[in-house]
Enzyme design. Sequence first.
Site: not given
Ligand code: HXC
Ligand code: NAP
Length: 282
Positions: A19, A66, A98, A148
Amino acid sequence: MFQHDLLAGKVIVITGGGTGLGRAIGERYLELGAKLAITSRREDVLREAAAQMSAAGGEVFYVPCDVRDPNQVSAMVDAVMERYGKIDVLVNNAAGNFVSPTEKLSTRAFDAVIGIVLHGTVHCTLEVGKRWIAAGVGGAMLNIVATYASSGAGSGYVVPSAVAKSGVLALTRSLAVEWAKYGIRQVAIAPGLFPTEGAWSRLVPTAELAERIVERVPLRRVGEKRELCNLAAYLISDEAAYINGEVVVIDGGEWLRGAGQFNDLERLTEQEWATLSAMAKR
Ligand code: HXC
Ligand code: NAP
């Protein structure tokens, strides 16, 4: 921008490669001749991405994994080795994030992000690095962090991510020195704003927020994926063989905009400047 065979023959593992930015980086690597292995938790997402990415030519192998679980990481690396016989580059791109007031977070919420970003990166780095060292081969590792972390400032409301990405940057710099003797190079990219479904759905969920954050960027726009992908290609290529331990920021000047004490003066009109200048000269 590059010779078309810049990455010819290289086997590259990208975590979170199905993704967003990970997929875009993978597509650019394929264009430049690399063979890919993409990994993340969701097999259906990986399957579809691999099919679409390889449609234009090139090999894309996918393995569900994972990264929080070291046993799954070990099995993933076994599968890639079985398929390709080697790994040249590891891209630690998988992440979770998040926005939330920190005092509202449960320990499980902290663990969810730190587990993916910091522990996941450590697991993949160690698994691949130990094998490279044992085999006497080198390679490059690219870690995707955030401004950050690279600025050292951290950020409120994304504290688990700020803590984890800062740890990843420390890992990058520490191993750049320790593992250089094995021919292993460490680099990082700190992207600014690059809209993806994964990031925007969790961090910038409204149009109003999306508009407001762009105002923070001196270049007044978000990044284009190809800009990030070209940087990611250069940094892992042999042309960048002397870059080790560096984090490259690609954010249109956003973090510096927040750092300079007087940068807010850019909001002043011509009239306000005239008044201010006249007052300051007194
Ligand atoms: C507060 C939250 C929350 C939220 C989850 N939790 N979302 N708490 N606010 N928005 C809490 C839940 O209540 C739970 O705690 C615990 O976190 C675990 O939640 P799960 O849903 O069971 O976790 P999991 O299935 O492992 O999912 C992980 C995740 C999810 C991080 C929460 O969002 C995910 O899978 N994300 C992957 C992709 C992603 O985040 N992409 C963005 C990267 S962007 P409790 O105590 O209730 O059990 C990035 C960019 C940076 O990094 C800079 C951008 C400009
Ligand atoms: P994204 O599409 O949500 O990418 C996150 C990826 O991580 C997903 O493919 C997800 O796939 C995978 N992932 C999450 N949990 C995982 C786990 N436990 N094991 C294996 N894979 C896992 O978001 P994105 O914006 O492209 O972000 C990519 C990278 O760029 C991240 O490191 C993010 O912090 C960084 N970044 C992004 C931005 C931006 O502006 N977009 C800015 C600064 C930094 P599954 O859900 O299938 O596991």
